[in-house]
Motif scaffolding. Structure first.
Motif, PDB file in Angstrom:
ATOM      1  N   UNK A 155      12.424 -43.069 -25.430  1.00 12.40           N
ATOM      2  CA  UNK A 155      13.559 -43.385 -24.551  1.00 12.40           C
ATOM      3  C   UNK A 155      13.885 -42.172 -23.687  1.00 12.40           C
ATOM      4  N   UNK A 156      13.961 -41.005 -24.315  1.00 10.76           N
ATOM      5  CA  UNK A 156      14.251 -39.762 -23.605  1.00 10.76           C
ATOM      6  C   UNK A 156      13.173 -39.449 -22.575  1.00 10.76           C
ATOM      7  N   UNK A 157      11.912 -39.567 -22.975  1.00  7.52           N
ATOM      8  CA  UNK A 157      10.798 -39.293 -22.064  1.00  7.52           C
ATOM      9  C   UNK A 157      10.846 -40.219 -20.852  1.00  7.52           C
ATOM     10  N   UNK A 158      11.158 -41.479 -21.081  1.00  2.96           N
ATOM     11  CA  UNK A 158      11.231 -42.447 -19.980  1.00  2.96           C
ATOM     12  C   UNK A 158      12.288 -42.042 -18.957  1.00  2.96           C
ATOM     13  N   UNK A 159      13.441 -41.577 -19.442  1.00  2.51           N
ATOM     14  CA  UNK A 159      14.507 -41.176 -18.533  1.00  2.51           C
ATOM     15  C   UNK A 159      14.140 -39.906 -17.773  1.00  2.51           C
ATOM     16  N   UNK A 160      13.480 -38.975 -18.456  1.00  2.34           N
ATOM     17  CA  UNK A 160      13.093 -37.718 -17.810  1.00  2.34           C
ATOM     18  C   UNK A 160      12.062 -37.940 -16.710  1.00  2.34           C
ATOM     19  N   UNK A 161      11.165 -38.910 -16.909  1.00  3.44           N
ATOM     20  CA  UNK A 161      10.102 -39.155 -15.930  1.00  3.44           C
ATOM     21  C   UNK A 161      10.463 -40.240 -14.918  1.00  3.44           C
ATOM     22  N   UNK A 162      11.647 -40.810 -15.062  1.00  7.38           N
ATOM     23  CA  UNK A 162      12.040 -41.901 -14.165  1.00  7.38           C
ATOM     24  C   UNK A 162      12.015 -41.507 -12.682  1.00  7.38           C
ATOM     25  N   UNK A 163      12.489 -40.324 -12.294  1.00  3.17           N
ATOM     26  CA  UNK A 163      12.419 -39.956 -10.867  1.00  3.17           C
ATOM     27  C   UNK A 163      10.994 -39.966 -10.325  1.00  3.17           C
ATOM     28  N   UNK A 164      10.036 -39.535 -11.136  1.00  2.00           N
ATOM     29  CA  UNK A 164       8.632 -39.514 -10.703  1.00  2.00           C
ATOM     30  C   UNK A 164       8.080 -40.930 -10.614  1.00  2.00           C
ATOM     31  N   UNK A 326      23.255 -33.022 -24.724  1.00  2.00           N
ATOM     32  CA  UNK A 326      22.936 -31.647 -24.333  1.00  2.00           C
ATOM     33  C   UNK A 326      22.014 -31.589 -23.118  1.00  2.00           C
ATOM     34  N   UNK A 327      21.402 -32.733 -22.788  1.00  2.00           N
ATOM     35  CA  UNK A 327      20.518 -32.815 -21.619  1.00  2.00           C
ATOM     36  C   UNK A 327      21.185 -33.612 -20.495  1.00  2.00           C
ATOM     37  N   UNK A 328      22.502 -33.568 -20.455  1.00  2.00           N
ATOM     38  CA  UNK A 328      23.295 -34.384 -19.527  1.00  2.00           C
ATOM     39  C   UNK A 328      22.780 -34.299 -18.090  1.00  2.00           C
ATOM     40  N   UNK A 329      22.489 -33.094 -17.607  1.00  2.99           N
ATOM     41  CA  UNK A 329      22.082 -32.907 -16.209  1.00  2.99           C
ATOM     42  C   UNK A 329      20.744 -33.548 -15.892  1.00  2.99           C
ATOM     43  N   UNK A 330      19.947 -33.851 -16.926  1.00  2.00           N
ATOM     44  CA  UNK A 330      18.632 -34.454 -16.703  1.00  2.00           C
ATOM     45  C   UNK A 330      18.636 -35.978 -16.864  1.00  2.00           C
ATOM     46  N   UNK A 332      19.440 -39.681 -15.653  1.00  2.00           N
ATOM     47  CA  UNK A 332      19.680 -40.326 -14.360  1.00  2.00           C
ATOM     48  C   UNK A 332      21.166 -40.612 -14.143  1.00  2.00           C
ATOM     49  N   UNK A 333      21.625 -40.408 -12.953  1.00  2.00           N
ATOM     50  CA  UNK A 333      23.052 -40.516 -12.638  1.00  2.00           C
ATOM     51  C   UNK A 333      23.643 -41.851 -13.049  1.00  2.00           C
ATOM     52  N   UNK A 334      22.926 -42.919 -12.819  1.00  2.00           N
ATOM     53  CA  UNK A 334      23.490 -44.250 -13.092  1.00  2.00           C
ATOM     54  C   UNK A 334      23.658 -44.529 -14.589  1.00  2.00           C
ATOM     55  N   UNK A 335      23.099 -43.666 -15.447  1.00  2.00           N
ATOM     56  CA  UNK A 335      23.241 -43.848 -16.889  1.00  2.00           C
ATOM     57  C   UNK A 335      24.300 -42.927 -17.509  1.00  2.00           C
ATOM     58  N   UNK A 336      24.749 -41.934 -16.749  1.00  2.00           N
ATOM     59  CA  UNK A 336      25.683 -40.960 -17.333  1.00  2.00           C
ATOM     60  C   UNK A 336      27.015 -41.584 -17.727  1.00  2.00           C
ATOM     61  N   UNK A 337      27.397 -42.659 -17.060  1.00  2.00           N
ATOM     62  CA  UNK A 337      28.673 -43.295 -17.382  1.00  2.00           C
ATOM     63  C   UNK A 337      28.676 -43.904 -18.780  1.00  2.00           C
ATOM     64  N   UNK A 338      27.482 -44.116 -19.354  1.00  2.00           N
ATOM     65  CA  UNK A 338      27.397 -44.716 -20.688  1.00  2.00           C
ATOM     66  C   UNK A 338      27.399 -43.651 -21.783  1.00  2.00           C
TER      67      UNK A 338
END
Length: 339
Positions: A155-164, A326-330, A332-338
């Motif tokens: 799940x984490x990896x998917x979010x980190x690579x989502x911009x690419x 702890x990885x808040x800045x990484x 995706x913006x649209x998920x931070x509200x959750x």
């Protein structure tokens, strides 16, 4: 020391698994004729796969390479995997192998950072690595091992690579996230968000099933959000079938009658065919949007109805994101509200 109640439920879950596995084997036999896929030429595409050094993943990598895809494998033992492929394929030009430990969110972060810098556009992410029926263990992040490796780290990896993935995709040719799951999700217990680590009563079979249920619940929730915020990225789950791989090592059937698995299960190559179809094949079947599809035997299938529970999907998303605060800045913006 294991309690009588825990022993009872362990036996019950073993029975559930045999029933679920028997049903899945029959399903594989009935739909075997659909389990084939002609590999396309995807020259120029880039794919990331976790755990591509053995079992199903190894054969998925070979099929992706046969489609002229540039493949980056994330695995724990880089030298071992590299040696294996050097003895199997003609050239390593389209294959790169990097260190990745799915038991560590820090390792996932480092791997993703490395990949993001090297490959700004990624067409495919295959979340394939997994553990099954392992003894109770908490990762250094404090997460039960099945849940950490099979679900949370991916799940984490998917979010980190989502911009690419967004950068590589278009409405005509979408990027794709493929979560390799299992029919075992059908026998999962209810997810207890007050005891995600199963510290009160750990049953390995139940923990594995729960991690696979989490995969599909997350896939469906992210699919809905992707449609709104990044529609050029598809996300699907795929059940490769009952495949005779190293994941069965240590199980009762593998210990007592290993020859049985060779006759009733798919080979790793056959399981890889289903996964490769989910990676590269057509998904939009019968007008159904591909974003939340579940596949087996190279065809659209239906997971257990509990995967459609929106409240559970939302709670799982919030819980998963909170564990990554702890990885808040990484994120995706649209998920931070959750979070």
């Amino acid at each position: 020391m294991i309690s009588i109640g825990q022993l009872f439920y362990t036996v019950v879950y073993q029975i559930f698994y045999y029933l679920c596995g028997g049903k899945a084997i029959i399903n594989d036999l009935v739909y075997r004729r659909f389990n084939k896929f002609e590999l396309p030429n995807r020259e120029g595409d880039v794919a990331i796969i976790t755990g591509g050094g053995r079992g199903i993943g190894f054969h998925v990598v070979k099929k992706l390479l046969a489609s002229n895809v540039k493949v980056i494998i994330g695995c724990r033992n880089v030298d071992q995997v590299k040696n294996k492929f050097q003895s199997e394929i003609k050239t390593m030009d389209k294959l790169e192998i990097l260190h990745l430990d799915m038991k560590s969110l820090e390792s996932v972060y480092s791997f993703a950072k490395n990949v993001r810098e090297k490959y700004p556009a990624i067409n495919l992410l295959v979340n394939n690595a997994g553990v099954m029926f392992v003894p109770y263990e908490l990762t250094k992040d404090g997460v039960e091992c099945h849940l950490a490796v099979n679900y949370l780290s991916h799940f984490f990896l998917s979010l980190l690579l989502l911009p690419n993935l967004i950068k590589a995709g278009s409405m005509e040719t979408k990027s794709r996230i493929v979560n390799v799951t299992s029919c075992a999700h059908e026998v999962s217990p209810r997810i207890d968000f007050n005891d995600l680590n199963m510290s009160k009563a750990y049953i390995a079979n139940a923990a594995y099933a729960r991690s696979k249920l989490a995969q599909i619940l997350s896939t469906k929730r992210l699919a809905s959000l992707f449609q709104q915020h990044c529609p050029t990225v598809d996300i699907v789950s795929v059940h490769p079938g009952i495949v005779d791989t190293e994941l069965f090592n240590g199980t009762i059937l593998k210990v007592t009658a290993p020859w049985v698995l060779r006759y009733i299960c798919k080979s790793p190559e056959q399981g890889a065919t289903t996964v490769t179809h989910a990676c590269l094949g057509p998904l939009n079947t019968d007008g159904v949007k591909p974003n939340s599809l579940y596949y087996s035997n190279c065809r659209q299938d239906t997971p257990h109805p509990m995967c459609d529970n929106l409240a559970t999907q939302q709670t799982l998303l919030a819980s998963s994101l909170t564990s990554l605060k702890q990885y808040y800045d990484d994120i995706p913006t649209f998920l931070r509200e959750f979070m």
